[in-house]
Design a protein around this motif. Structure first.
Motif, short mmCIF file in Angstrom:
data_model
loop_
_atom_site.label_atom_id
_atom_site.label_comp_id
_atom_site.label_asym_id
_atom_site.label_seq_id
_atom_site.Cartn_x
_atom_site.Cartn_y
_atom_site.Cartn_z
N VAL B 40 52.11 43.26 39.70
CA VAL B 40 50.94 42.62 38.70
C VAL B 40 49.93 43.72 38.69
N MET B 44 48.57 45.46 35.36
CA MET B 44 47.18 45.30 34.86
C MET B 44 46.27 46.61 34.74
N TYR B 81 48.40 35.36 42.95
CA TYR B 81 47.97 35.91 41.29
C TYR B 81 46.78 35.86 41.00
N ARG B 82 45.94 34.63 41.23
CA ARG B 82 44.62 34.88 40.74
C ARG B 82 43.76 35.77 41.41
N MET B 85 44.41 39.00 39.81
CA MET B 85 43.96 39.17 38.52
C MET B 85 42.38 39.28 38.67
N ASN B 86 41.70 38.50 39.37
CA ASN B 86 40.27 38.89 39.70
C ASN B 86 40.05 40.15 40.29
N THR B 89 40.56 42.59 37.19
CA THR B 89 39.23 42.59 36.19
C THR B 89 38.01 43.41 36.69
N ASP B 135 42.01 42.45 28.07
CA ASP B 135 42.46 41.90 29.51
C ASP B 135 42.91 40.68 29.52
N ARG B 136 42.42 39.87 29.05
CA ARG B 136 42.99 38.35 29.09
C ARG B 136 44.25 38.05 28.37
N GLU B 139 46.62 39.92 30.68
CA GLU B 139 47.17 38.97 31.83
C GLU B 139 48.04 37.69 31.27
N LEU B 143 51.86 37.53 32.96
CA LEU B 143 52.29 36.45 33.87
C LEU B 143 53.42 35.74 33.17
N MET B 158 44.80 31.33 35.40
CA MET B 158 43.61 31.90 34.70
C MET B 158 42.35 31.18 34.43
#
Lengths: 129, 192
Positions: B40, B44, B81-82, B85-86, B89, B135-136, B139, B143, B158
Motif C-alpha cells: 500500500v 500511494m 491500513y489507516r 494511509m496517514n 499522506t 490523494d483521496r 486511497e 483499497l 478513510m
C-alpha cells in the motif's frame, strides 16, 4: 460516454488492476529483519528467556526451591544424587521444555551452580568406583 | 517461516501476546502484515525505498500500540491500513513540489508483443496513472480495487461515509480510464 464505452473502460481497468495486483511489492528479508528488530526493541514486557537480567533471579528462585525440598543444609549422598538427577533432567529439557523459560538461551547453567563452592562430581555415588 | 503464515491465531491475539513479551508473536505479525504496509505504501508513494521506510514506521507504530490495544475493537489490519494511509499522506504533503503527473514511462523500444512485458507495462502504467490522481481518490481506488476491501471497511479507514467512498472510487476510476485511454494500443489493446 456511452454505456458500452464505460463497460469497456471497466474491463480494461480491471486488466490493469489485475496486473498491478500481481506485481505487488514483496518485503525483502532485510526489511523484515529490521521490522522484527524494532519489535524486539519496542517489546513492552520482556520474557525471562529473552532478558538475561531476569534470568538470574528466576534461576536463583528455582535453586532455593530445590534446596528447600532437599534439606539443603544436610545434603548427603542420596539427597545430592536426587537433586543432581533432578537438575540434570531439568537442564536436559533445553529450550523446548516447559521450564525452558526460566533458563536464558545464552545463560550458562551448570551443575556446579547447584552446589556453590562444592565439587559436584566426586559427590555423585559410584564415581570413585 | 511458511508455517508462521499458517498460524491460526488472529492478529488481535498475536498482538496481545506480543504485548506480554512474546517475541514469536511479533515475528508472525511481521510476516503477516508487512506485505500489506509495503504494497500500500508503494502504491500511494510510487517509490520503493520510501515505501520500505513507511512500512517500517507503520509496523513500529503497531509495536508501540500493543500495550494499549483494545481486543475486539478495530481489526489490526484496518488499523494498519489507516496508519499507512496517514503516513503516506504526510510524506506526499512534504514532497508537493514534485509534479504529480511525472510518473514512470515505459522505456523506449520495448517490444509490446511480449505478454510478460505488457503485463509489467500495464502495472507500471497503472502506477503512474494512480500517482496522477488526487490523494483521496487514489486511497479509495487502491483499497477497493487493489486491496479488495469492502466499502464499509474503506470508509472506516478513510474516516468518511460509504457514499463518499463510492464517489471517490468512481471519480478515481474515471480519472484512471482517461489517463490510460491514450495508451491502449501500446499496452496491448486494439485501437478504437
Amino acid at each position: 460516454m456511452t454505456g458500452i464505452e464505460m463497460d469497456r473502460d471497466d474491463d480494461q481497468l480491471e486488466d490493469f488492476f489485475a496486473a498491478a495486483r500481481r506485481a505487488a511489492a514483496v518485503p525483502s528479508e532485510a526489511l523484515l529483519a529490521r521490522i522484527i528488530a524494532d519489535a524486539e526493541d519496542a517489546m513492552p514486557v520482556r520474557t525471562a528467556s529473552r532478558d538475561p537480567a531476569r534470568v538470574a533471579p528466576a534461576r536463583a528462585g528455582l535453586l532455593r526451591w530445590l534446596g528447600a525440598q532437599a534439606g539443603w543444609g544436610a545434603l548427603g549422598g542420596l539427597a545430592t544424587a536426587t537433586v543432581a538427577g533432578l537438575w540434570f533432567g531439568y537442564a536436559g529439557l533445553g529450550e523446548t521444555g516447559p521450564l525452558a523459560g526460566l533458563v536464558g538461551a545464552g545463560a550458562s547453567v551448570g551443575a556446579t551452580e547447584l552446589l556453590p563452592g562444592g565439587d559436584t562430581i566426586p559427590l555423585l555415588p559410584g564415581w570413585e568406583g | 517461516m511458511p508455517l508462521d503464515l499458517d498460524d491460526p491465531r488472529s492478529d488481535d491475539a498475536l498482538l496481545a501476546l506480543y504485548g506480554r513479551g512474546d517475541g514469536a508473536a511479533a515475528r508472525i505479525l511481521a510476516l503477516r502484515l508487512t506485505p500489506l504496509a509495503l504494497r500500500v505504501g508503494q502504491r500511494m508513494l510510487g517509490d520503493a525505498a520510501e515505501a520500505e521506510d513507511l512500512a517500517q514506521e507503520a509496523m513500529l507504530r503497531l509495536w508501540r500500540a500493543a500495550p494499549g490495544w483494545q481486543a475486539g475493537g478495530a481489526k489490526v489490519s484496518t488499523w494498519l491500513y489507516r496508519v499507512v494511509m496517514n503516513l503516506a499522506t504526510d510524506r506526499l504533503r512534504r514532497r508537493r513540489t514534485v509534479p504529480l503527473d511525472d510518473g514512470p514511462e515505459p522505456e523506449d523500444g520495448q517490444p509490446g508483443a511480449v505478454a510478460g512485458l505488457i503485463e509489467a507495462e500495464r502495472a507500471a502504467a497503472l502506477e503512474a496513472a494512480l500517482m496522477a490522481l488526487p490523494d483521496r481518490q487514489r486511497e479509495a481506488v487502491v483499497l477497493r480495487h487493489l486491496e479488495g476491501l469492502a466499502n464499509p471497511e474503506i470508509a472506516e479507514i478513510m474516516g468518511v461515509g460509504v457514499e463518499a467512498v463510492e464517489s471517490l472510487v468512481a471519480r478515481g476510476k474515471r480519472g484512471l480510464a482517461q489517463r490510460l485511454a491514450g495508451r491502449r494500443e501500446e499496452l496491448g489493446y486494439d485501437g478504437d
